[in-house]
Each structure stands twice: as structure tokens, then as C-alpha cells.
Design a protein around this motif. Structure first.
Motif, PDB file in Angstrom:
ATOM      1  N   VAL A 168      41.971  33.944  48.030  1.00 30.32           N
ATOM      2  CA  VAL A 168      42.222  32.493  48.024  1.00 30.32           C
ATOM      3  C   VAL A 168      42.084  31.982  49.457  1.00 30.32           C
ATOM      4  CG1 VAL A 168      43.896  30.676  47.587  1.00 30.32           C
ATOM      5  CG2 VAL A 168      43.778  32.631  46.033  1.00 30.32           C
ATOM      6  N   GLU A 169      41.237  30.985  49.569  1.00 30.54           N
ATOM      7  CA  GLU A 169      41.079  30.397  50.897  1.00 30.54           C
ATOM      8  C   GLU A 169      42.267  29.491  51.173  1.00 30.54           C
ATOM      9  OE1 GLU A 169      37.680  29.455  52.690  1.00 30.54           O
ATOM     10  OE2 GLU A 169      36.700  31.260  51.924  1.00 30.54           O
ATOM     11  N   GLN A 170      42.569  29.345  52.467  1.00 29.71           N
ATOM     12  CA  GLN A 170      43.717  28.525  52.837  1.00 29.71           C
ATOM     13  C   GLN A 170      43.584  27.098  52.299  1.00 29.71           C
ATOM     14  OE1 GLN A 170      46.652  29.372  54.258  1.00 29.71           O
ATOM     15  NE2 GLN A 170      45.963  31.495  54.170  1.00 29.71           N
ATOM     16  N   LEU A 171      42.363  26.582  52.265  1.00 32.73           N
ATOM     17  CA  LEU A 171      42.151  25.212  51.790  1.00 32.73           C
ATOM     18  C   LEU A 171      42.535  25.067  50.310  1.00 32.73           C
ATOM     19  CD1 LEU A 171      38.724  24.446  53.496  1.00 32.73           C
ATOM     20  CD2 LEU A 171      40.789  23.043  53.732  1.00 32.73           C
ATOM     21  N   ASN A 172      42.413  26.208  49.575  1.00 29.81           N
ATOM     22  CA  ASN A 172      42.724  26.175  48.147  1.00 29.81           C
ATOM     23  C   ASN A 172      44.120  26.706  47.831  1.00 29.81           C
ATOM     24  OD1 ASN A 172      40.351  25.064  47.201  1.00 29.81           O
ATOM     25  ND2 ASN A 172      39.293  27.042  47.334  1.00 29.81           N
ATOM     26  N   ALA A 173      44.858  27.095  48.908  1.00 30.31           N
ATOM     27  CA  ALA A 173      46.149  27.775  48.725  1.00 30.31           C
ATOM     28  C   ALA A 173      47.102  26.960  47.832  1.00 30.31           C
ATOM     29  CB  ALA A 173      46.777  28.044  50.079  1.00 30.31           C
ATOM     30  N   GLU A 174      47.267  25.717  48.216  1.00 34.15           N
ATOM     31  CA  GLU A 174      48.221  24.872  47.487  1.00 34.15           C
ATOM     32  C   GLU A 174      47.803  24.713  46.024  1.00 34.15           C
ATOM     33  OE1 GLU A 174      48.718  21.014  49.251  1.00 34.15           O
ATOM     34  OE2 GLU A 174      50.364  20.486  47.884  1.00 34.15           O
ATOM     35  N   ASN A 175      46.511  24.430  45.818  1.00 35.00           N
ATOM     36  CA  ASN A 175      45.977  24.251  44.467  1.00 35.00           C
ATOM     37  C   ASN A 175      46.199  25.489  43.600  1.00 35.00           C
ATOM     38  OD1 ASN A 175      45.049  21.708  44.133  1.00 35.00           O
ATOM     39  ND2 ASN A 175      42.984  22.126  44.924  1.00 35.00           N
ATOM     40  N   SER A 176      45.865  26.639  44.172  1.00 37.15           N
ATOM     41  CA  SER A 176      45.915  27.887  43.415  1.00 37.15           C
ATOM     42  C   SER A 176      47.327  28.197  42.926  1.00 37.15           C
ATOM     43  CB  SER A 176      45.409  29.045  44.271  1.00 37.15           C
ATOM     44  OG  SER A 176      44.081  28.810  44.636  1.00 37.15           O
ATOM     45  N   ILE A 177      48.312  28.012  43.825  1.00 41.35           N
ATOM     46  CA  ILE A 177      49.684  28.403  43.438  1.00 41.35           C
ATOM     47  C   ILE A 177      50.297  27.363  42.503  1.00 41.35           C
ATOM     48  CG2 ILE A 177      51.010  27.416  45.393  1.00 41.35           C
ATOM     49  CD1 ILE A 177      52.443  30.276  45.405  1.00 41.35           C
ATOM     50  N   THR A 178      49.946  26.100  42.757  1.00 44.60           N
ATOM     51  CA  THR A 178      50.521  25.062  41.874  1.00 44.60           C
ATOM     52  C   THR A 178      49.881  25.130  40.476  1.00 44.60           C
ATOM     53  OG1 THR A 178      48.997  23.449  42.820  1.00 44.60           O
ATOM     54  CG2 THR A 178      51.241  23.412  43.662  1.00 44.60           C
ATOM     55  N   ASN A 179      48.605  25.575  40.430  1.00 45.78           N
ATOM     56  CA  ASN A 179      47.920  25.720  39.143  1.00 45.78           C
ATOM     57  C   ASN A 179      48.272  27.043  38.452  1.00 45.78           C
ATOM     58  OD1 ASN A 179      46.733  23.297  39.572  1.00 45.78           O
ATOM     59  ND2 ASN A 179      44.743  24.123  40.205  1.00 45.78           N
ATOM     60  N   ASN A 180      49.183  27.799  39.094  1.00 49.22           N
ATOM     61  CA  ASN A 180      49.651  29.073  38.550  1.00 49.22           C
ATOM     62  C   ASN A 180      48.523  30.085  38.416  1.00 49.22           C
ATOM     63  OD1 ASN A 180      51.763  30.693  37.735  1.00 49.22           O
ATOM     64  ND2 ASN A 180      51.484  30.265  35.553  1.00 49.22           N
ATOM     65  N   GLU A 181      47.543  29.975  39.305  1.00 42.99           N
ATOM     66  CA  GLU A 181      46.484  30.983  39.316  1.00 42.99           C
ATOM     67  C   GLU A 181      46.975  32.251  39.979  1.00 42.99           C
ATOM     68  OE1 GLU A 181      43.219  29.056  41.312  1.00 42.99           O
ATOM     69  OE2 GLU A 181      43.127  27.467  39.786  1.00 42.99           O
ATOM     70  N   ILE A 182      47.966  32.107  40.856  1.00 42.52           N
ATOM     71  CA  ILE A 182      48.550  33.250  41.574  1.00 42.52           C
ATOM     72  C   ILE A 182      50.068  33.112  41.570  1.00 42.52           C
ATOM     73  CG2 ILE A 182      46.622  33.903  43.073  1.00 42.52           C
ATOM     74  CD1 ILE A 182      47.786  31.931  45.138  1.00 42.52           C
ATOM     75  N   ASP A 183      50.718  34.258  41.876  1.00 42.11           N
ATOM     76  CA  ASP A 183      52.182  34.253  41.899  1.00 42.11           C
ATOM     77  C   ASP A 183      52.714  34.118  43.328  1.00 42.11           C
ATOM     78  OD1 ASP A 183      52.426  34.782  39.080  1.00 42.11           O
ATOM     79  OD2 ASP A 183      51.684  36.816  39.558  1.00 42.11           O
ATOM     80  N   ALA A 184      51.932  34.596  44.269  1.00 49.45           N
ATOM     81  CA  ALA A 184      52.364  34.513  45.670  1.00 49.45           C
ATOM     82  C   ALA A 184      51.126  34.349  46.540  1.00 49.45           C
ATOM     83  CB  ALA A 184      53.110  35.769  46.081  1.00 49.45           C
ATOM     84  N   ILE A 185      51.360  33.902  47.761  1.00 45.03           N
ATOM     85  CA  ILE A 185      50.209  33.743  48.673  1.00 45.03           C
ATOM     86  C   ILE A 185      50.642  33.957  50.108  1.00 45.03           C
ATOM     87  CG2 ILE A 185      50.517  31.205  48.849  1.00 45.03           C
ATOM     88  CD1 ILE A 185      47.325  31.201  48.927  1.00 45.03           C
ATOM     89  N   VAL A 186      49.736  34.559  50.878  1.00 45.59           N
ATOM     90  CA  VAL A 186      49.983  34.696  52.326  1.00 45.59           C
ATOM     91  C   VAL A 186      49.368  33.454  52.973  1.00 45.59           C
ATOM     92  CG1 VAL A 186      49.727  36.163  54.344  1.00 45.59           C
ATOM     93  CG2 VAL A 186      49.690  37.175  52.064  1.00 45.59           C
ATOM     94  N   THR A 187      50.175  32.721  53.699  1.00 46.14           N
ATOM     95  CA  THR A 187      49.677  31.441  54.261  1.00 46.14           C
ATOM     96  C   THR A 187      50.309  31.133  55.615  1.00 46.14           C
ATOM     97  OG1 THR A 187      49.369  29.092  53.806  1.00 46.14           O
ATOM     98  CG2 THR A 187      51.371  30.097  52.961  1.00 46.14           C
TER      99      THR A 187
END
Lengths: 327, 685
Positions: A168-187
Motif C-alpha cells: 500500500v502506497e502512503q498516498l492510498n494508506a488512508e483509503n485502504s484502511i478505511t475501506n477495510n482492505e487491510i487491518d493494519a498499516i505502517v505509516t
């Protein structure tokens, strides 16, 4: 020889000299060589924009262009393609840039250590790093995110194999986690700042747990330095110090300016700054000369090697990536 | 020297070459620059559209914020991309930019006003526009396109504003052009140097050689042939020069040789004439002297006629010989003028007196008027020669006039203007007669040697035809001129134009004997009548004491003639046959005057005069010691008698201490007047 011949000779010589002078005027001025440095959004690097804006580079006789990229991966790519002479990045990208190009790279400045700035954010189902096992974790593969995740997992006796890593690119970080595509993210800020606005996400790890492991660097292609301007790092460090001093003297103005660029509020920017430890040029010098730096380079390289995210060997990384000492 | 023009030649040769080269290169460079610029502009425009296309393809269907920023940043990372903005047209806000700070900014809120107007203009434009040279090396592309909106349900109208930099391209171009310019400049320099050297070898060196040869030929006055080194135009020039110089030099040497020969011949002729006339005068002296003595005897009428004829013939012959002598002196360059203070008025008057008898004889009226005002009392010049000229001209006037008059006048020259301190008298003596006159042809030949106006007149009037030629030469020598105005049958007017310095009378009073070198003139200047009057008042006549004169001559006949003339005037004569006898006589007796021949055996006249003066000095010194009252120094006048009329002889006489000079042959009255004058003068002193 008569007068005529003497006059003729004289005029020929002066004509020659005039033409040489004319051509000499066309020759390059080494100080005017432009250095293009690729850079991505990160509070620590904003001080370079401050130095640019306030003319500190110009004062030192430096001609620097900062190429704004969206992510660390982009920064690295631009450098590898030869479109930039230097990069502002973490040690991870520096090691990769040197390794991929097989061209010596000099670390001229350590602007900061990440000291809590880089974080692992997870949704409410996850309470600690241990809970990441088997979960979808967003990170930039082969980049800083994967390194931090690896360090965090190792501390808990886990490894990268124990988690499901999704790029997940940083630009998509917020989108990905809010869309429940991922459970956690390094940011990291300013992207982490946006995610943390949502109350359902919690920080389960930050770099203050691994102090000194995530090092930010300003690295320049070695040939660009030796070819044109060996004084360049010294001047660059001076401009850096000036920027730091200016921000201390006029924090409101400086922070506002830097926050605008990051697209966050001044308060958020000030808060983000607490997650990293800025280095003066003196402190940077000391760090560059230390064995810890070498160890860090080895550690980063071997981590990447284990993750199979690099295709070069780490054994000659120390000759490719070297600290520039004595600036 | 000739170096400057040579330098000019090399400059003239090279300057056009260099100028042409420079112009050609400048033209090439300008053309290249123009084409390169055009190429750059085309390239940048193409590049702008390519980048725009790249961006559109990437985001047209993948319109996410993250993708937008990535693509924009990536395109922005190219070196030639200065900045790019992706603007949402309906929303009028910046969707993406490679400058992070502008992302999500409303156009209306932009602080940078020039950016604001650029972007507002861009979204207002109807179509895609590429603008070249937007300020400093920047180009702008405004590109409209539609992307699928983020909700994938409609079009989102977007405008891309791309600012491209061509600085790096231009820099690269100039890096390419610089060596081009350098190499071309070097080519000019090398060509210039090469051409200069070639010009020096091919053109300037041969010219230098030729110039040097001509210069040295001029300096040394001989022909130096120049080495023939090439077969070009210079070779031909050198050959022609050599030929010209050789022929010129040969011609010149032949001329010089001929002139030298001619000069030598003239000189020899003149020498011969001078010697001959000298030799002729001595026997003539005897003829004239003796005929005059004979005339004093009791002769019958017929005898007297014969004697007169002998005398006249002798006198005429003497005149001819004198003319020839004068002429040969002029020819041989031995003619010299003396400088004596004299009265012009008196001189002309005396001349008139001399010729009055002749004029009266022919029934002519001879008049003289002095029109000078003021008339200076004394001027400086050769009075004897001037008198000679006047006698000749006036004599001619009388000779060629059968009835009427001969008018003589002195006037100022037309150019002359008197002032108080005038130092030079410019005057004209005019001699106007009512004689036969002259035609223009005759006038043209008048002053040439050995010609008379008409050869037929020679027979009628006699003469050598040398007189006027001599007169002309004398006037010329005096710095003046002689000319004639006449019409045939209506008389003639001769004009003698001269210029002589004026002598202040006061200066002359102190030095009556202005120039003792002119021996001949001292006594001759005197009016014989005046001398005669004074003579009758002198104590010689009053007290009847005959003066005692020592006559020294080695020729018996001369001694006889002189003694006879002197004794006829009641003068006691003591004879000496050479210098030695003369000195001896002087030592034993006292004399009132000595007549001394110059060239004699045993001791010549000069030596004798010296010895006599020496003896006088000794006795004068004794007198001074013995008796201081009778301080008058005795100085016996010594008059030289010689057949040589040359200036050298006169100078020699003066040097020897002699006082006057009489040329042989002389007229008896001339000798008597001179002797009397010196006797009276000596008494006065």
C-alpha cells in the motif's frame, strides 16, 4: 625584422589572445552546477524547503532543485533513473539506490532519526504487534514500511512470514484502511496524521521502540561531488544549520510554511515533529563517523536480503554507500 | 625609409581576408543559432504534447487522488519540467501539482498573483495552446481534457498547465557551438598567419629587395642590379628595372665624360686666351707708349698723321685684347668683382665726360640726369666694372646714332621704395638714343657672344662683338640685369638694373681707403682735371722742386717709355732693372714714389716691396726714438706696374705692401694722373 613585421606579429598575438578570452568566457563555472535532490513528504525534510525558501542554499553558493515526489519509492526510482543527483530518504532507500545503481553514494547529512514518527496503526481488532499474526498489513514492499514491520515482528518473536503483507502506497494508506482492505498499516506523517484523525484506529508500534534504527539521510551521487565541488557537503551542512536556527528563532512562520506544504495544520506539524529527532550538522557529523551507522547499513541490507526484496549482494554495500566525513 | 607603406601592403592584403572570414563565420554561426533555436522550439513543443499525452493516458481512467499525485510528481521530476498544474475547471481548484503546497488550493485564494492569472487564463482558453518563450527560456502548454470522474459516473473537465524549461537544452547547444566557434576562430588565425607569411615571402620580400636596391642605387649614384629570384611579375619587374638602370647608368656616365671633356676644353681655351692676351699687352705697351712720345716731338703734318694712326690702332687693338681677356676670364670662372664705396652720380658723370668728346665729334647731344631722390652719396660695388659697362653701352649708343641725342638717366627701380633706414639701393640706369634702333631678331641675338646686331654693321662700325656679352655677364655677376627696348629705325633704350648697398657717409669719412684690395681703382676714380688743379697748387710746382721717382723694370723698352712720360712732366727718374737694385737705390736715396714691375729676375717686385717696407719700418722706429716731435712716419707710395690684370696679382701686390696698381699697357695721362694723385695724397698725409 622591420616595424611592419613586428606590428603584424603583435596584432596576431593579440587577436589570438582575444579569441581565447572570448572562448574562455564560455567555460563552465563549477558553482553554478545544479544539484537535483528528490524528496518526499516527511516533516524532517521540510527544513530543506525552509532553507530553499529563505535562500540559505543561495547564500552558500549552492544551486539546488528539490524534486517533489509522492513517496519514498518514487524518490528512489527517480534517483535510479538518473533524473536526480541525490535523495532525501531513509537508510533503506539509500542502501537500495546504491545497491541497484552499483554507483558510490555519499551520505552527506543525517537530518533526523525517526523517534516515534513512523508508526504501525491497526483497527480495533488488533491491540498489539503480537495480534498482527495472520492479519493483512499494508506496507510499501521493499521499502521503509517493510523494514519497520520486520523490526517490530522480530521483537515479538515473529517474522514477516507470519503476516499477510499487502503493498500500500502512503498516498492510498488512508483509503485502504478505511475501506477495510487491510487491518493494519505502517505509516508516517503527514499520512499517519490523517489516519489518526479517525478514532477507531490505534497506534500499536512506533520507532521510539527501536531508537536509532530508522535513520533519515541526504545522500548524493559521489561522482557529482568529486567532479564539481568537493566543498559542496560543507556548504550544504551550513545551510541546514541555518534552516534549523531559523525555525527556532521564528517557529510560527517556519512551522506554518512547512505545515502548508505537508497539507496539515501547524499544530499537527509541531506534533509530528515530536516523532523524530532533528540533528544539527555537528550531531550529524558525529553520527556519520560512528560505527553504529555502519551497523545500521549492514542491518538494513541484511533485512532486505532476507526479505528477498533486493537482487544485489550486501557484501560490498559499505564501499557503495559511504558517509561523507569531514564536511 | 619605406617601411610604413610596406606594412600597409601586408595589412591591406590580410585585412580583407580576415574580415571575410569573420563575416562568413558570423553568418554561419547566426544561421546555426537560428536553426538550432527553431529545432529547440519544435522539440520543446513536441515534448510538451508527449508529456501531456502521458499524463492523460495515466489518469483518464484511473482517476484516484493517489494516482494523480504520483503521475504529476513523476512528470514533474523531469529536469525540463519547471512546474505543472492540473486544474479542475468547474471547481476552479488545483487538483494536483509537482509543488505540494498548491495541492487542493482554490485558484481564487492563490497568493502568487502571476500564477493565479496564468491558471485563470488557462482554464478560460477555448483550445489547447502552446506558448513559446514565456519569459526566460520557458514555454507553456495549456491542455484541456476530460477524465472519468472518481465516482466513474461522468466526465471531469481538467486543464493541464505545463511549464517547460529549455535552459538545459540551450546550455547543451552552446556547449556544442563553443568548440565550433573556437575551431573556426583558430582556422581564421592560422589562415591569417599563413597568408601573412606567404604575403611576406611572395610579395613583400621582393618589394623590400627592390626598394632597398633602388634606395642604395640612389644613395651611391650607381646602378645595382637586383637578383632575379622568381619567374612571376616580380621577376619581370626586376629584369626591367635592371635593364633600365643599366642603360640609364651608361647614358649618365657617357654624359659626365662628355661634359668633363668639354669643360676641360673650355678651360684650356680660356687659359690660352688669358695667357695670349697677357703676352700681347707687353709689346703693345711699347707701341702705344712710344707713339705717344713720338707725338710730342716736332713732326710734320704727315708724320703726325702716321703717328696718330699708329696710336689709334694700338689703342683699338688694346681694347680688343681687353675684351678678349675679360671674356676669357668670365668663361674660365676667374672673373671677380671688388667692393668699393663710390658715388654713383660722380661715376656716371665722369663716364659722360670721357665720352662727351666722341659725342660732340658726331654732333650729338649727350645729357645726364640723376632722378634718384634722395641720391645716396656712396654705394658699395665694383665701380670700375660698372664704368666699363656704361662706357660700352653709351659708346655703342653714340656709335650707332648719327643725329639727335643720347640721354642718360638714373632712376629708382619700380619695385624700390625708400624708407629712412633703407640699406639697399635698387636703381636703373637708362641709356636712350635716337639711333638706328634694333629689330626683335636683333634684340634676341644682341647679348650673345661674337654677334653684332647685323653682321653688315660690323664692317661699318667695327668691334669684336664681345662688348655686350661681357656687359651682360658683368651685370649678371653683380646680381642685376641688362635689357633693351627698341624698334628698328626709332632708336633704342638700354636699361641696366642693379642693386647695391648704401654706405653711411660718416663711416666712409674715417676710412677713405675703403678697400685697398682694389688697387686699380684708387687713383683711376679721380677726375684728371681735379688732380691737375691740386697738382698745380702743390709745393712741387709752387716751389719748383721736381719729385723723385724710382722706376723699376727689367724690360728696357718699358723703362724707356715710362721715363720719357715722367720726364716730360718734369719728374726726376731713377731707374732700377730688378728688385735687388731697387732696394739698394731705396737704401741710398729717398724717393717720393716708386713704380714697381712685378715679374723680374733676381728679385721680383713683391719681394722688393716687402724689403722696402721693412727698411721703412726700421727707420721709422729710429726716428721715434730720436725725435718725438717729427712723428710723421714716412711711407713711400709703391705703384705696381704689371701686364697681369688678374685679381690674384692685385692681392699679391697688396700683401707685399704696395699701394696701387696700373695695368700695362697704360695710357700716359692715366699714369701721370695716378702718380700725381699719390704724390699729392702723400703730402697731405
Amino acid at each position: 625584422m622591420n616595424i611592419g613585421a613586428k606590428l603584424g606579429k603583435k596584432s596576431i598575438i593579440s587577436f589570438l589572445m582575444a579569441s581565447l578570452l572570448l572562448l574562455g568566457g564560455c567555460s563552465d563555472q563549477s558553482n553554478d552546477i545544479k544539484m537535483r535532490i528528490a524528496i518526499n513528504p516527511w516533516p524532517g525534510y521540510e527544513f530543506l524547503f525552509l532553507a530553499q525558501e529563505k535562500g540559505f542554499f543561495e547564500e552558500e553558493g549552492l544551486n539546488i532543485e528539490l524534486i517533489e515526489m509522492a513517496s519514498l519509492a518514487d524518490v528512489q526510482r527517480v534517483y535510479v533513473q538518473g533524473r536526480a543527483d541525490g535523495i532525501a530518504s531513509t537508510m533503506i532507500e539509500a542502501v537500495q539506490a546504491a545497491g541497484i545503481t552499483q554507483e558510490p553514494l555519499s551520505v552527506v547529512l543525517i537530518p533526523d532519526y525517526s523517534n516515534g514518527g513512523d508508526i504501525i496503526v491497526a483497527n480495533s481488532t488488533i491491540k498489539s504487534v503480537k495480534d498482527l499474526k495472520g492479519k493483512r498489513v499494508g506496507a510499501e514492499i521493499g521499502s521503509l514500511g517493510m523494514f519497520i514491520l520486520s523490526q517490530a515482528l522480530t521483537r515479538e518473536g515473529l517474522s514477516l512470514k507470519d503476516v499477510d503483507i499487502i503493498n500500500v502506497e502512503q498516498l492510498n494508506a488512508e483509503n485502504s484502511i478505511t475501506n477495510n482492505e487491510i487491518d493494519a498499516i505502517v505509516t508516517y506523517p503527514p499520512y499517519s496524521t490523517a489516519i489518526m484523525k479517525h478514532s477507531e484506529y490505534t497506534e500499536i508500534f512506533n520507532t521510539s521502540d527501536i531508537p536509532g534504527d530508522v535513520i533519515d539521510t541526504i545522500s548524493i551521487r559521489k561522482s557529482a561531488l568529486t567532479e564539481h565541488n568537493p566543498d559542496w557537503p560543507k556548504k550544504f551542512n551550513k545551510a541546514w544549520d541555518k534552516a534549523l536556527q531559523y525555525s527556532q528563532k521564528y517557529p510560527q512562520e517556519s512551522y506554518q510554511m512547512m505545515a502548508d506544504r505537508e497539507g496539515i495544520s501547524r499544530a499537527d506539524f509541531a506534533d509530528a515533529l515530536t516523532g523524530l529527532k532533528l540533528q544539527t550538522s555537528k550531531e550529524s557529523q558525529r553520527a556519520l563517523a560512528s560505527d553504529q551507522l555502519k551497523d545500521n547499513i549492514s542491518k538494513v541490507c541484511s533485512t532486505l536480503e532476507h526479505a528477498r526484496s533486493i537482487s544485489f549482494k550486501c557484501k560490498n554495500i559499505h564501499s557503495l554507500l559511504t558517509p561523507f566525513i569531514g564536511s | 625609409m619605406f617601411k610604413k607603406p610596406l606594412n600597409a601592403i601586408s595589412v591591406k592584403l590580410i585585412a580583407p581576408l580576415v574580415i571575410t572570414f569573420v563575416l562568413a563565420i558570423s553568418f554561419c554561426y547566426a544561421l546555426f543559432e537560428h536553426n538550432a533555436r527553431h529545432l529547440v522550439d519544435n522539440f520543446v513543443e513536441k515534448r510538451a504534447y508527449e508529456l501531456a499525452e502521458l499524463l492523460v493516458i495515466n489518469i483518464e481512467t484511473n482517476n484516484t487522488k493517489a494516482n494523480l499525485i504520483r503521475v504529476v510528481n513523476s512528470i514533474g521530476s523531469y529536469e525540463d519540467v519547471a512546474s505543472l498544474f492540473l486544474v479542475d475547471r468547474p471547481g476552479q481548484y488545483i487538483l494536483a501539482s509537482n509543488k505540494n503546497r498548491y495541492i487542493d488550493k482554490q485558484l481564487n485564494n492563490l497568493v502568487d498573483l502571476s500564477l493565479k492569472s496564468t491558471l485563470m487564463d488557462a482554464i478560460g482558453q477555448a483550445k489547447n495552446v502552446f506558448t513559446e518563450h514565456l519569459g526566460s527560456h520557458q514555454h507553456k502548454l495549456v491542455y484541456h481534457f476530460n477524465a472519468i470522474s472518481m465516482d466513474k459516473r461522468r466526465f471531469q473537465p481538467l486543464t493541464l498547465v505545463l511549464i517547460l524549461n529549455e535552459q538545459d537544452l540551450s546550455l547543451a547547444l552552446s556547449k556544442f557551438l563553443s568548440p565550433l566557434l573556437l575551431s573556426q576562430t583558430l582556422a581564421i588565425v592560422i589562415a591569417g598567419v599563413f597568408f601573412y607569411i606567404a604575403a611576406r615571402i611572395v610579395i613583400i620580400r621582393p618589394i623590400n629587395k627592390l626598394v632597398k636596391a633602388i634606395g642604395s642605387a640612389r644613395k651611391n649614384n650607381n646602378a645595382i642590379s637586383v637578383e632575379h629570384t622568381s619567374n612571376d611579375e616580380f621577376g619581370v619587374l626586376v629584369d626591367n628595372y635592371n635593364e633600365l638602370m643599366t642603360s640609364l647608368h651608361n647614358y649618365q656616365s657617357r654624359l659626365i665624360e662628355a661634359k668633363e671633356k668639354s669643360d676641360a676644353a673650355t678651360q684650356a681655351k680660356s687659359e690660352f686666351l688669358a695667357t695670349m692676351t697677357h703676352e700681347l699687352r707687353t709689346p703693345l705697351n711699347g707701341v702705344i707708349g712710344m707713339s705717344e712720345l713720338l707725338n710730342g716731338q716736332n713732326l710734320t703734318k704727315q708724320q703726325k698723321y702716321f703717328v696718330d694712326t699708329i696710336n689709334q690702332s694700338g689703342t683699338q687693338l688694346l681694347a680688343i685684347i681687353n675684351d678678349i681677356l675679360d671674356f676669357s676670364k668670365i668663361e674660365s670662372g676667374r672673373f671677380e668683382l671688388s667692393n668699393i664705396a663710390f658715388s654713383l652720380n660722380d661715376l656716371v658723370q665722369q663716364t659722360c665726360l670721357i665720352l662727351e668728346f666722341q659725342a660732340k665729334d658726331k654732333g650729338l647731344k649727350l645729357s645726364f640726369s640723376n632722378n634718384l631722390s634722395p641720391s645716396p652719396s656712396l654705394i658699395l660695388g665694383d665701380d670700375v666694372r660698372l664704368k666699363q659697362v656704361l662706357i660700352n653701352i653709351i659708346g655703342n649708343a653714340i656709335k650707332f646714332t648719327s643725329a639727335g641725342s643720347v640721354q642718360i638717366s638714373i632712376e629708382h627701380a619700380s619695385s624700390f621704395q625708400t624708407t629712412d633706414d633703407t640699406k639697399q639701393l635698387e636703381y636703373v640706369i637708362k641709356i636712350k638714343d635716337t639711333g638706328i634702333g634694333l629689330s626683335q631678331d636683333q634684340i634676341d641675338n644682341l647679348f650673345k657672344q661674337f654677334t653684332q646686331a647685323d653682321s653688315s654693321t660690323t664692317r661699318k662700325f667695327g668691334g669684336t662683338g664681345l662688348g655686350l656679352a661681357i656687359c651682360k655677364q658683368i651685370c649678371k655677376k653683380m646680381g642685376g640685369s641688362i635689357s633693351v627696348k627698341s624698334t628698328l629705325g626709332e632708336g633704342a633704350e638700354f636699361l641696366i638694373q642693379l642693386s647695391m648697398p648704401i654706405i653711411d657717409t660718416k663711416d666712409v669719412a674715417d676710412t677713405p681707403n675703403v678697400n685697398t684690395t682694389d688697387l686699380n681703382s684708387l687713383a683711376h676714380r679721380q677726375d684728371p682735371k681735379h688732380v691737375d688743379e691740386l697738382w698745380h697748387q702743390s709745393h712741387f710746382v709752387q716751389n719748383n722742386i721736381p719729385p723723385k721717382v724710382l722706376v723699376v723694370d727689367d724690360t728696357f723698352i718699358n723703362l724707356e717709355v715710362v721715363s720719357a712720360i715722367l720726364e716730360a712732366e718734369d719728374i726726376e727718374v731713377v731707374r732700377a732693372t730688378d728688385g735687388l737694385f731697387a732696394v739698394e737705390e731705396f737704401n741710398n736715396n729717398s724717393f717720393d714714389l716708386i713704380l714697381m714691375d712685378c715679374l723680374m729676375p733676381n728679385m721680383d717686385g713683391y719681394q722688393a716691396a716687402l724689403e722696402i717696407r721693412h727698411l721703412e719700418d726700421l727707420s721709422n722706429e729710429e726716428n721715434e726714438l730720436e725725435d718725438t716731435e717729427t712723428t710723421a712716419k714716412t711711407r713711400t707710395p709703391i705703384i705696381a706696374l704689371t701686364a697681369s690684370a688678374l685679381q690674384e696679382t692685385k692681392d699679391k701686390c697688396v700683401k707685399a705692401g704696395m699701394d696701387d696698381f696700373i695695368a700695362k699697357p697704360f695710357k700716359s695721362d692715366q699714369l701721370i694722373t695716378t702718380i700725381k694723385w699719390w704724390l699729392i695724397r702723400n703730402l697731405k698725409d
